[in-house]
Design a protein around this motif. Structure first.
Motif, short mmCIF file in Angstrom:
data_model
loop_
_atom_site.label_atom_id
_atom_site.label_comp_id
_atom_site.label_asym_id
_atom_site.label_seq_id
_atom_site.Cartn_x
_atom_site.Cartn_y
_atom_site.Cartn_z
N THR A 146 35.29 42.60 46.79
CA THR A 146 35.43 40.42 46.37
C THR A 146 35.13 40.65 45.13
OG1 THR A 146 34.27 39.98 48.22
CG2 THR A 146 33.90 38.48 46.73
N TRP A 147 34.18 41.08 44.52
CA TRP A 147 33.06 41.74 42.88
C TRP A 147 34.30 42.39 42.20
CZ3 TRP A 147 32.80 44.89 38.86
CH2 TRP A 147 32.40 44.04 37.51
N GLU A 175 37.36 42.69 42.54
CA GLU A 175 38.50 41.68 42.21
C GLU A 175 38.72 40.83 41.39
OE1 GLU A 175 40.62 41.16 46.63
OE2 GLU A 175 40.72 43.25 46.60
N SER A 176 37.27 40.18 41.49
CA SER A 176 37.13 38.91 40.13
C SER A 176 36.90 39.05 39.18
CB SER A 176 35.98 38.54 41.11
OG SER A 176 35.95 37.34 42.63
N ASN A 177 36.94 40.33 39.23
CA ASN A 177 36.08 41.01 37.53
C ASN A 177 37.21 42.07 37.23
OD1 ASN A 177 33.32 39.92 36.45
ND2 ASN A 177 33.07 40.46 39.04
N CYS A 202 41.30 44.24 37.58
CA CYS A 202 43.27 44.31 37.92
C CYS A 202 42.87 45.23 39.10
CB CYS A 202 43.61 44.33 36.65
SG CYS A 202 45.37 43.68 37.27
N THR A 254 45.05 40.93 41.74
CA THR A 254 44.03 40.05 42.02
C THR A 254 43.40 39.28 40.83
OG1 THR A 254 42.14 41.76 40.52
CG2 THR A 254 42.80 41.71 42.82
N SER A 255 42.72 38.52 41.32
CA SER A 255 41.58 37.01 39.92
C SER A 255 41.52 37.46 38.93
CB SER A 255 40.94 35.93 40.77
OG SER A 255 40.13 36.54 40.86
N GLY A 256 40.90 38.84 38.93
CA GLY A 256 40.74 39.81 37.82
C GLY A 256 41.15 40.15 36.40
#
Length: 388
Positions: A246-247, A249-251, A253, A129-131
């Motif tokens: 969403t939060w 996956e953004s912050n 792994c 994920t982006s995190g």
């Protein structure tokens, strides 16, 4: 399905909103909770070692989740083994990149008991994920997170949740993500803490290599903290879940192939609902004294494999066992299971035969037990979720 006479359902579009109150003192996890007041039950605040019960929920319309309460049982240990995956690659010790392999020593033995322990590694193989690679924000039981959530009517509500990560968290590795939903009248802070019902129903100490999340339910009656739960009014609770995903996956792994859910009573009903509505997102659910009120004609459940572990007392008068029998049947159909089953540990659990590979359905009805969490639950849930 039989629901306590003290429960009065409130039918609403998408979910059913109702709560019940009560508490019970478990002795070895056998004391039932008590029912709640009419229309909106109050929350369960159980106590006791080895599983004590609180309170139950109510029948819901399509997609609905009523509420209940409870506390975690004790016992059991986390499965071990499995080599850590590196850089998000498959773990060499695990199947399908989970870092673990299912025990092959669990063949049916004399007495009809099959081994269920699957070992897992700490690293995942799911999509990064982006995190991943990012430094996580301040987290833990003393640091709640807040996000704005928009329901189906366009109403925006600030929602709070708690997140706990492993002590040796490595942002370059993806981790399984486990949601824990509190019982009626419960709090996310309690589940995230270390005291009564803390450690996310006692699962976290037994399966520490995971990211844990506990969201805070809203009050059904404004100003009455005993009515907190998951009525999903106007789809608000499912919207909350999606916003948390969403939060997270953004912050952090997150291994998106290993997202899981557990809960007791109202929290169990929420987990059943997640398994019904989002099996394409969640890998597994572990349910204690829950119910599914959305099955059969008119059901909006998605037909998709999802692993499921369910326990329920046969003498539960707060949330009748038939509610979880409905959930079981939904998951059996989703996973194309047969009608026969094999005894597995811990007793009295049964694993259904013929299910799609990697998607077991385990059913643990506890004879004579009321609305409470059996002492084996925390350990059994950690083992079940840990195999993926």
């Amino acid at each position: 399905m039989r629901i306590s006479q003290l429960l009065v359902p409130v039918i609403a579009a998408g979910f059913v909103s109702a709560l019940v109150a009560g508490c019970g003192n478990g002795s070895g996890g056998t004391s039932p909770g008590t029912g709640g007041s009419a229309a909106t039950g109050t929350g369960g605040a159980p106590a006791g070692t080895g599983g004590s019960a609180a309170t139950g929920g109510s029948v819901g319309a399509t997609g609905g989740t009523p509420g209940t309460g409870g506390a975690p049982g004790t016992g059991g240990a986390k499965s071990t083994g499995g080599a850590t995956g590196t850089g998000g690659a498959k773990s060499t010790g695990g199947a399908t990149g989970t870092g673990g392999t299912k025990s092959t020593g669990g063949a049916t033995g004399t007495g009809g008991t099959k081994g269920t322990g699957g070992a897992t590694g700490t690293g995942g193989s799911g999509a990064m994920t982006s995190g991943c690679g990012a430094t996580p924000p301040a987290l833990g039981p003393s640091t709640p997170q807040t996000i704005n959530v928009t329901d189906s009517k366009g109403t925006v509500t600030a929602r709070q949740f708690y997140v706990s990560i492993p002590s040796d968290y490595d942002p370059t590795k993806s981790y399984r993500l486990i949601f824990a939903w509190h019982y009626a009248g419960g709090t996310a802070a309690t589940l995230a803490g270390t005291g009564y019902s803390g450690g996310y129903y006692g699962v976290q100490p037994k399966l520490p290599e995971a990211i844990y999340v506990a969201g805070q339910g809203l009050e059904s009656t404004a100003g009455d903290a005993t009515t907190t739960g998951w009525p999903n009014t106007n789809g608000g609770d499912i919207a909350f879940l999606k916003a948390m995903l969403t939060w997270l996956e953004s912050n952090l792994c997150v291994d998106t192939t290993r997202i899981m859910s557990t809960g007791m009573s109202y929290g169990g009903i929420m987990s059943d609902t997640v398994g019904c509505q989002m099996p394409d997102v969640f890998r597994a659910v572990a349910v204690m004294s829950g119910a599914l009120f959305n099955y059969g004609a008119g059901s909006t459940c998605k037909s998709h494999d999802i692993a499921a572990w369910i326990t329920h007392g046969t003498a539960d008068t707060t949330v009748d066992i038939s509610g979880d029998e409905t959930a079981r049947d939904q998951f059996l159909a989703d996973n194309h299971c047969g009608t026969t089953s094999t005894a597995v540990d811990p007793s009295p659990c049964l694993s259904y035969d013929g299910c799609d590979s990697g998607y077991p359905v385990v059913w643990c009805p506890v004879d004579g037990e009321g609305h409470t969490i059996p002492s084996f639950a925390a350990g059994a849930i950690a083992t079940f979720l840990g195999q993926f």
